[in-house]
Scaffold this motif. Structure first.
Motif, PDB file in Angstrom:
ATOM      1  N   GLY A 132       0.785  -1.225   0.000  1.00  0.00           N
ATOM      2  CA  GLY A 132       0.000   0.000   0.000  1.00  0.00           C
ATOM      3  C   GLY A 132       0.820   1.281   0.000  1.00  0.00           C
ATOM      4  O   GLY A 132       0.255   2.377   0.058  1.00  0.00           O
ATOM      5  N   VAL A 133       2.138   1.156  -0.092  1.00  0.00           N
ATOM      6  CA  VAL A 133       2.984   2.354  -0.060  1.00  0.00           C
ATOM      7  C   VAL A 133       2.639   3.251  -1.248  1.00  0.00           C
ATOM      8  O   VAL A 133       2.525   2.779  -2.377  1.00  0.00           O
ATOM      9  N   GLY A 134       2.436   4.539  -0.988  1.00  0.00           N
ATOM     10  CA  GLY A 134       2.116   5.478  -2.061  1.00  0.00           C
ATOM     11  C   GLY A 134       0.619   5.727  -2.210  1.00  0.00           C
ATOM     12  O   GLY A 134       0.214   6.567  -2.999  1.00  0.00           O
ATOM     13  N   PHE A 135      -0.206   4.981  -1.460  1.00  0.00           N
ATOM     14  CA  PHE A 135      -1.662   5.171  -1.522  1.00  0.00           C
ATOM     15  C   PHE A 135      -2.179   5.699  -0.189  1.00  0.00           C
ATOM     16  O   PHE A 135      -1.532   5.511   0.840  1.00  0.00           O
ATOM     17  N   ARG A 136      -3.352   6.321  -0.223  1.00  0.00           N
ATOM     18  CA  ARG A 136      -3.931   6.855   1.013  1.00  0.00           C
ATOM     19  C   ARG A 136      -5.316   6.282   1.316  1.00  0.00           C
ATOM     20  O   ARG A 136      -5.809   6.388   2.423  1.00  0.00           O
ATOM     21  N   ASP A 137      -5.949   5.711   0.303  1.00  0.00           N
ATOM     22  CA  ASP A 137      -7.273   5.107   0.499  1.00  0.00           C
ATOM     23  C   ASP A 137      -7.201   3.635   0.112  1.00  0.00           C
ATOM     24  O   ASP A 137      -7.036   3.309  -1.063  1.00  0.00           O
ATOM     25  N   LEU A 138      -7.282   2.764   1.109  1.00  0.00           N
ATOM     26  CA  LEU A 138      -7.041   1.339   0.895  1.00  0.00           C
ATOM     27  C   LEU A 138      -8.080   0.483   1.591  1.00  0.00           C
ATOM     28  O   LEU A 138      -8.650   0.888   2.608  1.00  0.00           O
ATOM     29  N   ILE A 139      -8.232  -0.715   1.054  1.00  0.00           N
ATOM     30  CA  ILE A 139      -8.892  -1.779   1.795  1.00  0.00           C
ATOM     31  C   ILE A 139      -7.886  -2.929   1.828  1.00  0.00           C
ATOM     32  O   ILE A 139      -7.330  -3.282   0.793  1.00  0.00           O
ATOM     33  N   ALA A 140      -7.623  -3.483   3.014  1.00  0.00           N
ATOM     34  CA  ALA A 140      -6.787  -4.682   3.102  1.00  0.00           C
ATOM     35  C   ALA A 140      -7.649  -5.797   3.666  1.00  0.00           C
ATOM     36  O   ALA A 140      -8.442  -5.576   4.583  1.00  0.00           O
ATOM     37  N   VAL A 141      -7.505  -6.982   3.078  1.00  0.00           N
ATOM     38  CA  VAL A 141      -8.270  -8.120   3.571  1.00  0.00           C
ATOM     39  C   VAL A 141      -7.311  -9.296   3.703  1.00  0.00           C
ATOM     40  O   VAL A 141      -6.443  -9.497   2.850  1.00  0.00           O
ATOM     41  N   PHE A 142      -7.406 -10.009   4.826  1.00  0.00           N
ATOM     42  CA  PHE A 142      -6.505 -11.132   5.077  1.00  0.00           C
ATOM     43  C   PHE A 142      -7.327 -12.406   5.181  1.00  0.00           C
ATOM     44  O   PHE A 142      -8.202 -12.519   6.045  1.00  0.00           O
ATOM     45  N   VAL A 143      -7.036 -13.340   4.281  1.00  0.00           N
ATOM     46  CA  VAL A 143      -7.824 -14.564   4.196  1.00  0.00           C
ATOM     47  C   VAL A 143      -7.002 -15.739   4.721  1.00  0.00           C
ATOM     48  O   VAL A 143      -5.972 -16.095   4.144  1.00  0.00           O
ATOM     49  N   VAL A 261     -18.810   1.264  -2.045  1.00  0.00           N
ATOM     50  CA  VAL A 261     -19.067   2.170  -0.921  1.00  0.00           C
ATOM     51  C   VAL A 261     -17.889   3.106  -0.672  1.00  0.00           C
ATOM     52  O   VAL A 261     -18.066   4.288  -0.424  1.00  0.00           O
ATOM     53  N   LEU A 262     -16.673   2.562  -0.754  1.00  0.00           N
ATOM     54  CA  LEU A 262     -15.508   3.305  -0.266  1.00  0.00           C
ATOM     55  C   LEU A 262     -14.621   3.890  -1.368  1.00  0.00           C
ATOM     56  O   LEU A 262     -13.867   4.829  -1.121  1.00  0.00           O
ATOM     57  N   GLY A 263     -14.673   3.304  -2.566  1.00  0.00           N
ATOM     58  CA  GLY A 263     -13.855   3.807  -3.678  1.00  0.00           C
ATOM     59  C   GLY A 263     -12.384   3.941  -3.360  1.00  0.00           C
ATOM     60  O   GLY A 263     -11.804   5.018  -3.524  1.00  0.00           O
ATOM     61  N   PRO A 264     -11.729   2.868  -2.914  1.00  0.00           N
ATOM     62  CA  PRO A 264     -10.319   2.961  -2.549  1.00  0.00           C
ATOM     63  C   PRO A 264      -9.418   3.071  -3.784  1.00  0.00           C
ATOM     64  O   PRO A 264      -9.883   2.844  -4.911  1.00  0.00           O
ATOM     65  N   GLU A 265      -8.141   3.415  -3.575  1.00  0.00           N
ATOM     66  CA  GLU A 265      -7.184   3.400  -4.684  1.00  0.00           C
ATOM     67  C   GLU A 265      -6.698   1.981  -4.937  1.00  0.00           C
ATOM     68  O   GLU A 265      -6.365   1.611  -6.051  1.00  0.00           O
ATOM     69  N   ILE A 266      -6.632   1.193  -3.844  1.00  0.00           N
ATOM     70  CA  ILE A 266      -6.097  -0.165  -3.964  1.00  0.00           C
ATOM     71  C   ILE A 266      -6.764  -1.087  -2.940  1.00  0.00           C
ATOM     72  O   ILE A 266      -7.104  -0.643  -1.828  1.00  0.00           O
TER      73      ILE A 266
END
Ligand code: ZN
Length: 329
Positions: A132-143, A261-266
């Protein structure tokens, strides 16, 4: 801009139900030392606290430092938590209830301690030092065994009014679907985690469908590792391929809804299942998510594998603690 930070090293602690990972991190975000030990999860809060302190001491020895060198500590812990006081309200995995970990660890180590949800710190680690380096709007999911998530907006982890928000694994993706560990039906975790895939593989075996996984499941008392699934998929095993695709589809549906809903960058996908199945599986998730994502008609939003593996938690916890306690205004 992130707050500027400086100063002496901090320690990041990833407190899991089976193991405790610790890492000493310098002001320049270099990893100076690390240690790992089993979690005495059956022995109660006092034993867990002792094990954490011992593991921190081992990491300090690895870094040739002492407790007095530490500026702060960050802990990623299972929850729910009271993050204001650093208390674990309840954890089935750790067998504790109302455990004031932050206060007690702060007394033991002689430095301020931040306690935050384990998955939220993992997401923060990926944000600051991983995919996520370089982004400010993210979703992270761990499966993995379950599904955990972390939403970051404008560079900040979204934890809501209660401090516990971000539970991506418990959005409902199938009304009336299989029962989840949380008690609800049809949660993403109940359809796309390793536990969910394993349950479906066991069902296929009971129905007499041929699969390379039968013997392994029998040997492991019905359980499977992510690596077992990856091997069977690589060998073209029909049951494994079908169930892994199905899980990818549901994960993609959940993530597509979140993207709307959130429109993340990544969107970053990590955890044991993602690590073992790799890019081909992420491609399936991506396809399902994009078919759902109205807000991204040109497919601009990235959907990528996580980069830090097991280090995401310790790094995220360390950096979050430093930014909380040592930020220069
Ligand atoms: Zn659930």
């Amino acid at each position: 801009m992130l707050a500027q930070v400086d100063g002496p090293p901090v320690v990041g602690i990833d407190l899991g139900g089976t193991k405790i990972l610790t890492a000493i991190v310098s002001a320049e975000n270099r990893l100076l030392g690390r240690a790992k030990s089993p979690t005495p999860a059956q022995q109660g809060a006092a034993a867990i606290l002792r094990a954490i302190v011992e593991t921190v001491d081992n990491a300090l020895a690895d870094a040739r430092l002492a407790r007095s060198d530490l500026a702060a500590a960050g802990v990623g812990s299972p929850g729910p938590l009271d993050v204001e006081t650093g208390t674990i309200l309840f954890s089935a995995n750790l067998n504790v209830r109302g455990f004031p970990l932050g206060t007690e660890l702060s007394q033991a180590l002689g430095c301020p301690v931040l306690v935050q949800n384990d998955v939220r710190v993992g997401g923060y680690g990926e944000f600051r030092m991983g995919a996520g380096v370089g982004f400010r709007d993210l979703i992270a999911v761990f499966v993995g065994t379950g599904i955990g998530g972390c939403v970051i907006q404008g560079g900040r982890v979204v934890t809501g009014a209660t401090g516990n928000a971000g539970e991506i694994g418990h959005i409902i993706v199938k009304a009336g679907g299989p029962v989840c560990g949380c008690g609800a039906h049809g949660c993403l975790e109940a359809l796309a985690s390793r536990t969910a895939i394993t349950r479906r593989v066991n069902k296929a075996i009971r129905q007499g469908l041929p699969t390379l996984l039968s013997e392994r499941v029998a040997r492991k008392g019905g359980r499977l590792k992510s690596g077992d699934l990856a091997e069977a998929v690589a060998a073209g095993d029909h049951v494994a391929v079908k169930e892994v695709r199905r899980a990818a589809k549901y994960l993609g549906l959940g993530l597509g809804s979140l993207i709307n809903v959130l429109g993340p960058e990544i969107v970053i996908i990590g955890g044991g299942v993602a690590g073992a199945l790799g890019e081909p599986w992420v491609e399936l998730v991506r396809d399902a998510a994009r078919s759902q994502a109205l807000v991204d008609p040109s497919g601009k939003i990235r959907i990528s594998l996580a980069a830090l593996g097991d280090d995401a938690g310790v790094l995220g916890a360390a950096l979050m603690a430093r930014e909380r306690f040592l930020a220069i205004a």
